[in-house]
Scaffold this motif. Structure first.
Motif, PDB file in Angstrom:
ATOM      1  N   ASN A  14       0.655  -1.172   0.006  1.00  0.00           N
ATOM      2  CA  ASN A  14      -0.054   0.042   0.065  1.00  0.00           C
ATOM      3  C   ASN A  14       0.894   1.133   0.217  1.00  0.00           C
ATOM      4  OD1 ASN A  14      -2.473  -1.567   0.108  1.00  0.00           O
ATOM      5  ND2 ASN A  14      -2.375  -1.659   2.417  1.00  0.00           N
ATOM      6  N   SER A  15       2.127   1.048   0.305  1.00  0.00           N
ATOM      7  CA  SER A  15       2.763   2.398   0.499  1.00  0.00           C
ATOM      8  C   SER A  15       3.855   2.844  -0.720  1.00  0.00           C
ATOM      9  CB  SER A  15       4.099   2.053   1.578  1.00  0.00           C
ATOM     10  OG  SER A  15       4.811   1.310   1.416  1.00  0.00           O
ATOM     11  N   GLY A  16       4.011   2.047  -1.553  1.00  0.00           N
ATOM     12  CA  GLY A  16       4.794   2.209  -2.786  1.00  0.00           C
ATOM     13  C   GLY A  16       6.195   2.264  -2.523  1.00  0.00           C
ATOM     14  N   LEU A  17       6.668   1.951  -1.274  1.00  0.00           N
ATOM     15  CA  LEU A  17       8.243   1.823  -1.337  1.00  0.00           C
ATOM     16  C   LEU A  17       8.691   0.537  -1.760  1.00  0.00           C
ATOM     17  CD1 LEU A  17       7.881   2.513   2.622  1.00  0.00           C
ATOM     18  CD2 LEU A  17       8.719   4.092   0.974  1.00  0.00           C
ATOM     19  N   LYS A  18       9.819   0.632  -2.361  1.00  0.00           N
ATOM     20  CA  LYS A  18      10.641  -0.229  -3.024  1.00  0.00           C
ATOM     21  C   LYS A  18      11.661  -0.976  -2.355  1.00  0.00           C
ATOM     22  CE  LYS A  18       9.523   2.214  -7.174  1.00  0.00           C
ATOM     23  NZ  LYS A  18      10.104   2.649  -8.235  1.00  0.00           N
ATOM     24  N   LEU A  19      12.176  -0.285  -1.108  1.00  0.00           N
ATOM     25  CA  LEU A  19      13.394  -0.773  -0.616  1.00  0.00           C
ATOM     26  C   LEU A  19      13.312  -0.603   1.031  1.00  0.00           C
ATOM     27  CD1 LEU A  19      16.625  -0.931  -0.705  1.00  0.00           C
ATOM     28  CD2 LEU A  19      16.734   1.378  -0.705  1.00  0.00           C
ATOM     29  N   TYR A  20      13.796  -1.743   1.708  1.00  0.00           N
ATOM     30  CA  TYR A  20      13.877  -1.584   3.157  1.00  0.00           C
ATOM     31  C   TYR A  20      15.162  -1.928   3.458  1.00  0.00           C
ATOM     32  CZ  TYR A  20      12.796  -6.485   3.974  1.00  0.00           C
ATOM     33  OH  TYR A  20      12.781  -7.882   4.119  1.00  0.00           O
ATOM     34  N   PHE A  21      15.753  -1.398   4.577  1.00  0.00           N
ATOM     35  CA  PHE A  21      16.986  -1.729   5.127  1.00  0.00           C
ATOM     36  C   PHE A  21      16.838  -2.400   6.455  1.00  0.00           C
ATOM     37  CE2 PHE A  21      17.937   2.268   2.935  1.00  0.00           C
ATOM     38  CZ  PHE A  21      18.841   1.896   2.136  1.00  0.00           C
ATOM     39  N   ASP A  22      17.603  -3.433   6.473  1.00  0.00           N
ATOM     40  CA  ASP A  22      17.340  -4.525   7.673  1.00  0.00           C
ATOM     41  C   ASP A  22      18.766  -4.759   8.262  1.00  0.00           C
ATOM     42  OD1 ASP A  22      17.376  -7.294   9.082  1.00  0.00           O
ATOM     43  OD2 ASP A  22      15.341  -7.392   8.106  1.00  0.00           O
ATOM     44  N   GLY A  23      18.719  -5.053   9.788  1.00  0.00           N
ATOM     45  CA  GLY A  23      19.895  -5.099  10.509  1.00  0.00           C
ATOM     46  C   GLY A  23      20.576  -6.553  10.682  1.00  0.00           C
ATOM     47  N   ALA A  24      19.973  -7.376   9.609  1.00  0.00           N
ATOM     48  CA  ALA A  24      20.489  -8.860   9.932  1.00  0.00           C
ATOM     49  C   ALA A  24      22.117  -8.747   9.678  1.00  0.00           C
ATOM     50  CB  ALA A  24      19.722  -9.592   8.672  1.00  0.00           C
ATOM     51  N   ARG A  25      22.923  -9.731  10.520  1.00  0.00           N
ATOM     52  CA  ARG A  25      24.273  -9.571  10.384  1.00  0.00           C
ATOM     53  C   ARG A  25      24.533 -11.087  10.420  1.00  0.00           C
ATOM     54  NH1 ARG A  25      26.668  -9.244  14.885  1.00  0.00           N
ATOM     55  NH2 ARG A  25      24.960  -9.410  15.975  1.00  0.00           N
ATOM     56  N   ASP A  26      25.884 -11.594   9.674  1.00  0.00           N
ATOM     57  CA  ASP A  26      26.199 -12.771   9.371  1.00  0.00           C
ATOM     58  C   ASP A  26      26.536 -13.572  10.739  1.00  0.00           C
ATOM     59  OD1 ASP A  26      26.118 -12.197   6.604  1.00  0.00           O
ATOM     60  OD2 ASP A  26      28.571 -12.219   6.490  1.00  0.00           O
ATOM     61  N   TYR A  27      26.899 -12.797  11.878  1.00  0.00           N
ATOM     62  CA  TYR A  27      27.574 -13.326  12.968  1.00  0.00           C
ATOM     63  C   TYR A  27      26.225 -14.023  13.868  1.00  0.00           C
ATOM     64  CZ  TYR A  27      32.283 -11.803  12.607  1.00  0.00           C
ATOM     65  OH  TYR A  27      33.748 -11.847  12.335  1.00  0.00           O
ATOM     66  N   GLU A  28      25.198 -13.549  13.249  1.00  0.00           N
ATOM     67  CA  GLU A  28      24.039 -13.915  14.301  1.00  0.00           C
ATOM     68  C   GLU A  28      23.740 -15.669  14.126  1.00  0.00           C
ATOM     69  OE1 GLU A  28      20.484 -10.825  14.621  1.00  0.00           O
ATOM     70  OE2 GLU A  28      21.240 -10.655  12.666  1.00  0.00           O
ATOM     71  N   SER A  29      23.732 -16.251  12.795  1.00  0.00           N
ATOM     72  CA  SER A  29      23.645 -17.445  12.482  1.00  0.00           C
ATOM     73  C   SER A  29      23.836 -17.691  11.051  1.00  0.00           C
ATOM     74  CB  SER A  29      22.090 -17.761  12.528  1.00  0.00           C
ATOM     75  OG  SER A  29      21.430 -17.080  11.510  1.00  0.00           O
ATOM     76  N   PHE A  30      24.151 -19.142  10.987  1.00  0.00           N
ATOM     77  CA  PHE A  30      24.582 -19.668   9.599  1.00  0.00           C
ATOM     78  C   PHE A  30      23.508 -19.239   8.746  1.00  0.00           C
ATOM     79  CE2 PHE A  30      26.675 -22.900  12.409  1.00  0.00           C
ATOM     80  CZ  PHE A  30      27.988 -22.579  12.273  1.00  0.00           C
ATOM     81  N   GLY A  31      22.319 -19.358   8.913  1.00  0.00           N
ATOM     82  CA  GLY A  31      21.284 -18.942   7.997  1.00  0.00           C
ATOM     83  C   GLY A  31      21.309 -17.426   7.451  1.00  0.00           C
TER      84      GLY A  31
END
Length: 426
Positions: free
Chosen positions: A308-325
């Motif tokens: 509904n917003s029309g936004l095409k991009l979001y930033f996320d704080g996921a990091r490699d050191y958190e898990s293998f996934g």
């Protein structure tokens, strides 16, 4: 890849790209509860208070080595590797100390049994006199110029020396948050410049104009990502999107509101379309193997918001050191449950210590839940919690957990012993 070392005047941990101890698992500055924990374990085994509550203590995640151990971490302080603490269903918290901790404790006045041998006895079995062996299953040993720690291996006074170190290790002058920032200036400057450049490039190539979103939970990683996005793009081009699943810690939503206000960014709070307790009655308890809670309570509201917003991009704080996934997640990619929106990960390669140092550098306090013992800021009954965190959460929000257990048709005893991965009794 990052390495950990220390500056000694005053004591502060340093991250670098080369030299020092290689970081394999995540690494972070311990919160108040975690510092009290390691102090209490030392008191339990050696009847001496090491005074770690007010020190800079660094934790690093280590793999669990048996099905009994749910969570384990190593800890460093005063430029020394001091031991490993671990949590099991049957025994609770336990400690495996190093020789360096033994040396530090002896310097603080802890009693050590003199074995009458001037040498390094690591891995050897010794017979201790009754006055040394009667007090505990773990004792400190003095071996000439060395001091070590030994664990009881059988009846009587038979012990095995687990580790040893030179005598005389002492506490260093204690540093604080400003010293951590100062000691890590170079890696901070390089990492922040790269992350902000990544944010600006992703915005220009994908969003182009208007606002970009940041997935914001109130945890350290999403807070750092939100701050970096506001710096790189300007607060007016950033919207923080907080997904309230109905199981959020009250502290997290208050914290999210405070951070968004401080940064001057818009905050959107999304609400779930169903009650968690009703869904648990229908589907059973959520687990890592079946995170229906994330799909229904978090991602579905997010999908509707983005469509509904029309936004095409979001930033996320996921990091490699958190898990293998998460280490396998591309830095630019898509979540299939949020179609048409690109997911960008500015701090993908950062260890948590770097996240903390950055937040200290911009004077942004951490979520207060970290000082209460939680390593991950999610829901009150998040399936990604470690077992000890579930027990902490139960002590704070007993009523919610009792509702969930009742809806799932399980006893509280079974609920509190369930393995975090499958929600099956351990």
């Amino acid at each position: 890849m990052y390495f950990l070392s220390w500056v000694k005047e005053p004591a502060a941990p340093v991250l670098s790209r080369r030299g020092g101890w290689r970081i394999k698992g995540d690494v972070w500055l311990a919160g108040a509860w975690e510092r009290r924990l390691v102090s209490s374990l030392v008191r339990k085994y050696f009847n001496l208070d090491p005074g770690f509550e007010n020190d800079l203590v660094v934790f690093h995640r280590v793999p669990s080595w048996s099905g009994e151990v749910d969570y384990a971490f190593g800890f460093h302080a005063h430029a020394l590797r001091l031991g490993v603490a671990y949590y099991s269903v049957k025994e609770g918290w336990s400690l495996s100390p190093t020789g360096a901790l033994a040396s530090l404790l002896e310097s603080q006045g802890a009693q050590a049994c003199d074995v009458g041998f001037a040498g390094h006895l690591k891995g050897k079995r010794v017979e201790l006199p009754e006055e040394c062996a009667a007090s505990s299953n773990m004792v400190l040993l003095r071996m000439g110029g060395y001091v070590g720690v030994a664990r009881r291996t059988g009846g009587g006074g038979r012990f095995k020396v687990k580790d040893a170190a030179p005598r005389g290790f002492r506490k260093l002058a204690q540093g604080g948050a400003e010293d951590v920032v100062r000691a890590n200036q170079q890696v901070l400057r390089e990492s922040v410049r790269e992350a902000k450049g990544f944010i600006m490039k992703a915005y220009r190539s994908i969003q182009g104009s208007g606002k970009a979103a940041v997935s914001f939970s109130g945890g350290a990683d999403s807070t750092a990502t939100l701050s970096l996005a506001a710096e790189a793009l300007g607060p007016g081009k950033v919207v923080a999107v907080y997904s309230d699943t109905g199981l959020e810690f009250p502290e997290s939503l208050r914290y999210a509101e405070q951070v968004a206000s401080r940064l001057g960014v818009e905050l959107v709070v999304l609400e779930p379309s169903a009650r968690v307790v009703d869904l648990v009655g229908e589907k059973g308890l959520m687990s890592v193997d079946d995170r229906w809670c994330t799909r229904i309570l978090k991602l579905e509201p997010l999908r509707k918001f983005y469509s509904n917003s029309g936004l095409k991009l979001y930033f996320d704080g996921a990091r490699d050191y958190e898990s293998f996934g998460r280490a396998k997640t591309p830095r630019l990619g898509y979540n299939p449950l949020i179609p048409g929106v690109t997911r960008a990960l500015p701090i993908k390669k950062w260890p948590r210590l770097l996240v903390q140092a950055y937040l200290y550098s911009v004077k942004t306090p951490l979520n207060p839940l970290y000082d209460q013992g939680f390593t991950r800021i999610g829901c009150v009954a998040c399936p990604a919690m470690h077992l000890y965190e579930l027990h902490l959460s139960f002590s704070k929000h007993r009523g919610i957990h009792e509702e969930l257990a009742k809806a799932a048709g399980v006893s509280m005893g079974d609920y509190l012993r369930m393995r975090w991965s499958t929600r099956e009794p351990g």
